[in-house]
Design an enzyme around this catalytic site. Structure first.
Site, PDB file in Angstrom:
ATOM      1  N   TYR A   1      -5.766   0.461   8.983  1.00 36.60           N
ATOM      2  CA  TYR A   1      -6.825   0.866   8.059  1.00 36.60           C
ATOM      3  C   TYR A   1      -8.185   0.493   8.638  1.00 36.60           C
ATOM      4  O   TYR A   1      -8.966  -0.234   8.038  1.00 36.60           O
ATOM      5  CB  TYR A   1      -6.622   0.238   6.675  1.00 36.60           C
ATOM      6  CG  TYR A   1      -5.467   0.848   5.921  1.00 36.60           C
ATOM      7  CD1 TYR A   1      -5.600   2.083   5.301  1.00 36.60           C
ATOM      8  CD2 TYR A   1      -4.232   0.197   5.852  1.00 36.60           C
ATOM      9  CE1 TYR A   1      -4.537   2.662   4.623  1.00 36.60           C
ATOM     10  CE2 TYR A   1      -3.163   0.767   5.171  1.00 36.60           C
ATOM     11  CZ  TYR A   1      -3.322   1.997   4.554  1.00 36.60           C
ATOM     12  OH  TYR A   1      -2.271   2.572   3.884  1.00 36.60           O
TER      13      TYR A   1
ATOM     14  N   ASP B   1       5.479   0.243   3.454  1.00 35.31           N
ATOM     15  CA  ASP B   1       5.706  -1.019   4.159  1.00 35.31           C
ATOM     16  C   ASP B   1       5.537  -2.184   3.196  1.00 35.31           C
ATOM     17  O   ASP B   1       5.467  -2.010   1.983  1.00 35.31           O
ATOM     18  CB  ASP B   1       4.763  -1.131   5.358  1.00 35.31           C
ATOM     19  CG  ASP B   1       3.304  -0.896   4.953  1.00 35.31           C
ATOM     20  OD1 ASP B   1       2.935  -1.236   3.814  1.00 35.31           O
ATOM     21  OD2 ASP B   1       2.531  -0.358   5.773  1.00 35.31           O
TER      22      ASP B   1
ATOM     23  N   ASP C   1       0.801  -1.230   0.000  1.00 37.20           N
ATOM     24  CA  ASP C   1       0.000   0.000   0.000  1.00 37.20           C
ATOM     25  C   ASP C   1       0.830   1.274   0.000  1.00 37.20           C
ATOM     26  O   ASP C   1       0.478   2.256  -0.637  1.00 37.20           O
ATOM     27  CB  ASP C   1      -0.946   0.012   1.201  1.00 37.20           C
ATOM     28  CG  ASP C   1      -0.205   0.231   2.515  1.00 37.20           C
ATOM     29  OD1 ASP C   1       0.693  -0.579   2.824  1.00 37.20           O
ATOM     30  OD2 ASP C   1      -0.515   1.199   3.236  1.00 37.20           O
TER      31      ASP C   1
ATOM     32  N   GLU D   1       5.748   9.643   3.494  1.00 36.20           N
ATOM     33  CA  GLU D   1       5.396   8.316   2.975  1.00 36.20           C
ATOM     34  C   GLU D   1       4.464   8.432   1.763  1.00 36.20           C
ATOM     35  O   GLU D   1       3.445   9.123   1.816  1.00 36.20           O
ATOM     36  CB  GLU D   1       4.717   7.479   4.059  1.00 36.20           C
ATOM     37  CG  GLU D   1       4.488   6.032   3.633  1.00 36.20           C
ATOM     38  CD  GLU D   1       4.020   5.152   4.786  1.00 36.20           C
ATOM     39  OE1 GLU D   1       4.108   3.918   4.667  1.00 36.20           O
ATOM     40  OE2 GLU D   1       3.562   5.699   5.815  1.00 36.20           O
TER      41      GLU D   1
END
Length: 499
Positions: free
Chosen positions: A238, A88, A85, A479
């Site tokens: 999430y 990571d 995603d 990120e």
């Protein structure tokens, strides 16, 4: 005669001075123009850097190698493929599916104008995801929601090619449902089916659409949140904070768009009323968790074409969305940085490119019907919406107080220390030795630029004061994520066609 000569000389001097000024203005104007085509190509390329599984020979970001080749095998299923995603090495299917839906929407709207090379790459980016989702929904009564233990993964700074953290498989079932993740996968499959149908692969499109219908039926029949079913796998990473009702409506809206079946129209129009208590107050939200505004904008074109604006709430809700967002609206509920970027406190502010994408889509629908939006005493025209969306895109590309692009590899100044494991650690090509869980920590903590450019990655972006630290440790700012790039692809495609 002398007076005539001096008069002519004066006029000539004025002409030369004016010409110089015009040339300088033109040069300055040219200097701030953006190459939307270059940014578009790079925004699509980013997805190759997020690939999981066996990489193809056409892989262009060659510092990435094969990874997670046994995902699902311990559970007797092949779950290789799909995307990590963000920075990571976990495959979170909920945001992955949203990224696929919005990427597909952009190509559906603007794919014919992006050129054959970009179109080919975009279709490959979508297929990389949909092939994976076909695997994740291949068993009756089961939808695989995630691969990888997020707690174990986030405890390590490790290349995806090296990871030895648990590749835990999380699934939702009839007894442990997950309507939001299942419905979002259904939406992704339905939206992508329209893309492949439009661009020449009708057989694959049919497979995707049939699976979308089946997965939606599962999501609706066995209602419940994956927050409760997979627990620590979903939260706090999430969590679905907005309930699963919006995903059910969103999926049915996409299935209606893909099939034109009255069954799905009846579902979404009736349940918009039934779910009202769950979704009211969130009409200006849109992203991987909240689909409320997207439902209304997606259906608005159909509503107008069928003259249903006075008997359904979708068009008025879409107008309210605009009035809640636009900076000049008296009823706006969103904040802006001094530099003009839409802002909401939290992680990864540039994920709100999804909101910008919606405004552009709605502007085009409004333009085709000669409508404007009345926000109290302020009139918002389609032209104004398009101008606003362009300002948001241009901010990302460098028209901001920091004078930097927030897309890696675009422009002369862009983030160098992004919060991304694969980008920040040496590639296997240059460092073939295994890097274990804590072996990457020194790379995470140092201040050196990342050795591998994740070209096209758009990071979380600046703070409320427009500042940006370019600090790998600050995940909120540095990120990247698939759901940031996915809507930007459509936005860049539109502006490329008009530059």
């Amino acid at each position: 005669m002398k007076n005539r000569k001096s008069g002519f000389s004066l006029l000539f001097s004025i002409f030369i001075v004016s010409l110089v000024i015009i040339i300088r203005i033109a040069a300055a104007t040219k200097a701030i123009l953006h190459d939307y085509g270059d940014a578009l190509s790079k925004s699509i390329l980013f997805f190759e850097g997020q690939r999981s599984g066996k990489l193809p020979s056409t892989q262009r970001l060659t510092w990435r190698k094969d990874s997670a080749l046994r995902d699902g095998f311990d559970n007797g299923v092949d779950l290789t493929g799909g995307y990590y995603d963000a920075g990571d090495n976990v495959k979170f299917n909920f945001p992955m599916a949203f990224s696929t839906t919005i990427l597909s929407w952009g190509i559906l709207e603007y794919g014919k104008s992006i050129g054959p090379s970009n179109l080919k790459d975009a279709l490959e980016a979508i297929r990389w995801s949909t092939d994976y989702f076909l695997k994740a929904t291949s068993i009756n009564g089961v939808v695989f929601a995630q691969v990888g233990d997020p707690n174990g993964d986030h405890n390590c700074w490790q290349r995806p090619e090296d990871m030895d953290t648990p590749r835990t498989v999380y699934a939702v079932t009839e007894k442990a449902p997950g309507s939001e993740v299942s419905a979002e996968i259904a939406a992704a499959l339905a939206a992508s089916s329209m893309v492949f149908r439009a661009f020449g692969d009708r057989v694959y499109a049919k497979v995707l659409l049939q699976r979308a219908s089946k997965v939606f039926e599962f999501a609706d029949k066995y209602r419940g949140s994956y927050n409760d079913s997979i627990g620590a796998g979903a939260c706090p990473f999430y969590c679905d904070f907005n309930g699963y009702q919006d995903e059910l409506l969103w999926a049915s809206a996409w299935l209606h768009k893909a099939t034109r079946s009255p069954v799905y129209w009846n579902y979404v129009s009736q349940n918009m009323k039934n779910f009202e208590s769950f979704i009211e107050g969130s009409m200006s939200e849109f992203g991987w968790d909240a689909k409320h505004a997207g439902i209304n904008v997606l259906l608005s074109k159909f509503v107008v074409n069928q003259s249903l604006e006075y008997t359904t709430p979708f068009l008025s809700n879409a107008d309210k969305f605009v009035c809640n967002v636009m900076p000049e609206s008296p009823s706006k509920s969103w904040s802006y940085t001094p530099g003009g970027l839409i802002y909401k406190p939290g992680m990864c502010n540039l994920q709100h490119t999804a909101m910008t994408f919606l405004l552009l889509a709605y502007a085009r629908y409004l333009k085709n019907t000669n409508r404007v939006i009345q926000c109290d005493n302020v009139v918002i025209t389609p032209k104004r919406l398009i101008h606003f969306t362009k300002s948001q895109v241009d901010y990302i590309l460098g028209d901001n107080p920091m004078k930097m692009s927030y897309m890696v590899g675009y422009g002369n100044k862009f983030p160098q220390r992004i919060h991304h494991r694969g980008s920040s650690l040496p590639s296997i090509s240059t460092h073939p030795e295994h890097i274990d869980c804590k072996g990457g920590t020194p790379y995470f903590l140092n201040n050196n630029p990342n050795p591998n450019l994740l070209i096209g990655a758009v990071v979380g972006g600046p703070k409320i004061d427009d500042s940006f630290a370019d600090d790998r440790i600050d995940a909120g700012q540095s990120e990247p994520a698939t759901y940031v790039n996915a809507p930007l692809v459509g936005l860049l495609a539109y502006f490329k066609a008009r530059s």
